[in-house]
Every structure is written in C-alpha cells, then in structure tokens.
Design a protein around this motif. Structure first.
Motif, PDB file in Angstrom:
ATOM      1  N   ILE A  41      51.242  28.844  40.603  1.00 41.66           N
ATOM      2  CA  ILE A  41      50.185  28.176  41.367  1.00 41.66           C
ATOM      3  C   ILE A  41      48.941  29.021  41.145  1.00 41.66           C
ATOM      4  O   ILE A  41      48.937  30.216  41.426  1.00 41.66           O
ATOM      5  N   ILE A  42      47.900  28.407  40.594  1.00 45.73           N
ATOM      6  CA  ILE A  42      46.699  29.178  40.243  1.00 45.73           C
ATOM      7  C   ILE A  42      45.493  28.575  40.945  1.00 45.73           C
ATOM      8  O   ILE A  42      45.201  27.398  40.772  1.00 45.73           O
ATOM      9  N   ALA A  43      44.806  29.383  41.730  1.00 42.47           N
ATOM     10  CA  ALA A  43      43.556  28.933  42.337  1.00 42.47           C
ATOM     11  C   ALA A  43      42.386  29.516  41.552  1.00 42.47           C
ATOM     12  O   ALA A  43      42.352  30.717  41.280  1.00 42.47           O
ATOM     13  N   ILE A  44      41.469  28.634  41.162  1.00 37.30           N
ATOM     14  CA  ILE A  44      40.297  29.056  40.374  1.00 37.30           C
ATOM     15  C   ILE A  44      39.038  28.421  40.958  1.00 37.30           C
ATOM     16  O   ILE A  44      39.114  27.408  41.649  1.00 37.30           O
TER      17      ILE A  44
END
Lengths: 264, 264
Positions: A41-44
C-alpha cells in the motif's frame, strides 16, 4: 497466474497526516477476501513524478491488480487520469463512453458541463469508464500486459460505491477461486514473548495458515494478547478444517501455559 | 540540504485490511509540523525481500529521515532489525547499550531474559538503541550516508512514547527551522467544481501555500466543502501573514459566489 495486488493512495492530505488512510484498509480487506494477495500500500502526493513512477513500477512487476484512489475530482491538482496515461505511454483523450456517463449525470442533475467537469471524461486511450453511482467522476479500468489498473475517486462513499457495484464482481470473475477464513482468540495472563513459540509451532502446522499476535494490554503488568489466525484455500471446507485444527492446537497449548482464553 | 521523509509501515495486518494505519498518519503529522516533507508512506508485509528492498530504496534516494514501525516485538515474524542490518550490509549483533536497556527493564519487572527477549537487544552494527518508556523493545537509530533510519515498534503507545521522548527532539535538532501553519474553512452551497478556479487562483498567490478541497456533503444536492490551507516558512510571522492573505482572498471570492462560510 499469481493474484498479487497493490493499492496506491494519492493525495497530499495523507502525507501531511491530515487524513487517515481508511480507504486503503477497506480495499485491502476486500481484495484479501476475494483471494488477492495485497503486497504493498503506497501513499504518494498529487504529483506527476511520483504517480508515473509508482504506476510503472507496478506494471513492470506484473502486479495483477492495481487500485488507486484519489485525483479524479474536478480541481487543478486532480490529475491521476492524465498521469496514468503518461505512465502507460498512451494519449490522454476524451473517452466517448465516459463523456456519455458524465453528460447524462450532469443533465439529470441540471448542472452545466464546464471545463473542469469535462476533464472527468478524459482518460488514457483504451481505458473503460466505470459508472459512479454516487458522484460525478467515473472510475477508470485499464489493462496493460498482465496488469489491470483501476483508478477510483478518493471520496470514500464514491470509492466504495464504484467498487461494490462494478469492480468487485469483475475482480471475482478474473480472480482466484479462493476462500479466506479468519478467527481470533484473546488470551489473558501470558506475555506475548511466551506465546511466541506456541504461535511458531501453530504456523508450522500448515503452509496456508498465518498467525499473528497483537498485544492489547500492558506487556508486563497485565498481558492481554489477541491471536489472529487466517487461512486461504481453494476449498471452503478445507479452509474451515484447517483453521479449526490450528485454533484447537493453540487453545490447548495456551491452557497448558495457564493462560485464560477470554473470547474466540 | 533537503528534508525529505519516508514512513515504512511493516505488518501483514495492514495488508489484509485488519488494521487501519493510524501510526503512519500520526507520524506524518509530526514530521510535517517539524518541517519535513513526507514523500511516501509504504505499507509492506513482514517479509525479508520487501523490507530490504524498501530500506535500500530510501537510502539510494538519499531520503533524509526514514521511520519504520512494526517488527520489533519478540515473535518469530518480528525481524525488522535483522532485515535492516541486511539492507545496510552490516552485521546483526548484540548491541551492548541495548542489552543494558533490555536487561534493566526485565530486572526491574522481574522477568526472565529468554531467547525471544534477548533478540530485542540485537541490532545492525553501529546502530544506537532508543529507550522505550512503555514496553520492552528499544527503538533503533542508525545512520547511513545522508539518511537516518529510525525503527520503532508497531504498538501505538510504544511508538508514540519513543517518538515524543527521544526522536522528536533529535529530529528538531537536525531538521529545518520551519514553521508550519494551517487553517480550514468550510463552505456551504458551492459545488467543488466551482470552487476549483478560486482555489487555483489562491494557490498562485504564493509558492509556499498549499490549498486543497475536501468534499464533505453530497456533491450536487447539498454541496459542503472543506478548504484546507497550509503554509511552511522559516519565519513564523511570515507564515501567519501568508496564510491570512490567502484565507482573506478565498473568503471574499466565495462570498462573491454566494457561498456560505460555516466555520473557519
């Protein structure tokens, strides 16, 4: 065929700590129950460089399903669709089906089709719009090599509405025929470190089972630990049998250690 | 010197949607207020390949501060410290200071120093343990090239206790002398798409300001939008002036559009 998944959460509000990423948790649970293996899960931020890089990275690794949330709204920094086109090396064009969906939504609601709203009909070439039962921005479904990319709005009600109505049935269709079963037991009076060897033995009972301890109380003064057990299997009955076998083992081992089982 | 930051959240419970990642939000807010620019939040499983890859990636990009949570406990799958040593190409050894901390904690609490507990004193060579005021596992502070890596436990109370007592003062010391100011206004009666051009003009007033709209009500039936404005500046007074200037502009423009300002 591997059934891996990534969740990409787009939005500065996540990175400055303004918003808790409940969207990702909700999607992770849904994907897991469908039998997908969520690997990242990647938040950018709302930012071209990061978005293009992360989408390309997922495609390069042949992640089966990539779901993004955020950046589909009407404001200047909502540019997920455009950056996704760039990541795919495709043109960013008005999609006829999306235009119909958007025009229809605005017509029935008596709204003008302004420039910022028209933007919601633009997509990477070859993408399919996904109807939004709640708001105005359609979701995006686009395939590249072995990867399906699904871009959803960040507003939770819209994200969930689109997912449950249109995305979930499709992912079930193309996904594994897996059943996911989970169970928790809460143990009082045994410190986590002393449960560790018991859990390790439980894990070795099956390669389809995963066991994880979550300390809840105070580690030393009054140890309270939740043990979460989950199993994935092609066969529902087999998954049930497997989890029962492991839970029974754990409960017996914990009782031998004088632990109290509060709930299961 | 750039003051970038990454948050790495380790734990299968995040990827199966069992646990909402509130740790990351809490840390992101803290880092932002200290003037760091959080560029990515990455959740990965308890897994050697993923952990080593993500730590190395952060070092390669010269991210100034990397904070991980999770994987420092006593159970078999808590192996962040070991994988971090591998990512750094360093030996994984018993740290004398950590051993003192751990032994002291167990002694005062009348606990035996078992093998799983002894593991909590092992760290990458050259790392410094950070005292844990709440639980038994010390945090880890280790530097490599331009990057500081700080590994914290995943239990929120322990993570926050270590951060506030020991990490925060140190990050303030090595960080930028920045002030972060934020303000929100809630607008009723103007759809988000119509606020978009106003927000765009507000953003152009200053390159230190960021404005983001968050729809709260129903987009069409009863539009309710929170507008969140934030500014970072070396000078507290300058940040205050900047944010006032932008908020005044927004409020005037919204009133001209017959919007109602519910709160600020």
């Amino acid at each position: 065929m591997s059934y891996t998944a990534w969740i990409i959460s787009i939005g500065n509000e996540l990175l400055i700590g303004k918003t808790v990423n409940t969207n990702a948790t909700w999607l992770a649970k849904k994907l897991t129950l469908l039998g997908y293996d969520v690997r990242r899960i990647i938040a950018i931020p709302d930012n071209e460089e990061d978005e293009v890089e992360v989408f390309r990275d997922a495609i390069r690794r042949s992640i089966r399903v990539v779901i993004s949330t955020g950046g589909l709204g009407p404001t200047f920094d909502d540019r997920t669709s455009e950056y996704l086109a760039k990541a795919l090396n495709r043109r960013y064009v008005v999609n006829d089906d999306a235009l119909k969906l958007v025009t229809e939504t605005f017509r029935t609601k008596g709204l003008e089709l302004t420039e910022p709203r028209l933007k919601q009909a633009k997509m990477p070439e070859g993408a399919k719009p996904i109807p939004n039962p709640v708001g105005t921005a359609p979701g995006i479904w686009v395939e590249e090599s072995n990867t399906v990319i699904i871009a959803l709005p960040g507003v939770p009600a819209e994200m969930m509405g689109i997912f449950e109505n249109y995305v979930e049935p499709k992912l079930r269709e193309i996904g594994p025929r897996l059943h996911f079963v989970e169970r928790s037991i809460t143990v009082k009076g045994v410190p986590e470190a002393d449960l560790a060897p018991i859990i390790e033995r439980g894990m070795k009972m099956s390669n389809r089972v995963y066991i994880k301890s979550h300390p809840k109380g105070h580690e030393i003064r009054s140890p309270l630990v939740e043990i979460h057990v989950y199993v994935s299997s092609e066969d529902e009955k087999a998954a049930e049998n497997e989890i029962n076998r492991v839970i029974n083992f754990l409960m017996n081992a914990i009782k031998e250690r004088n632990g109290e089982i509060l709930s299961q």
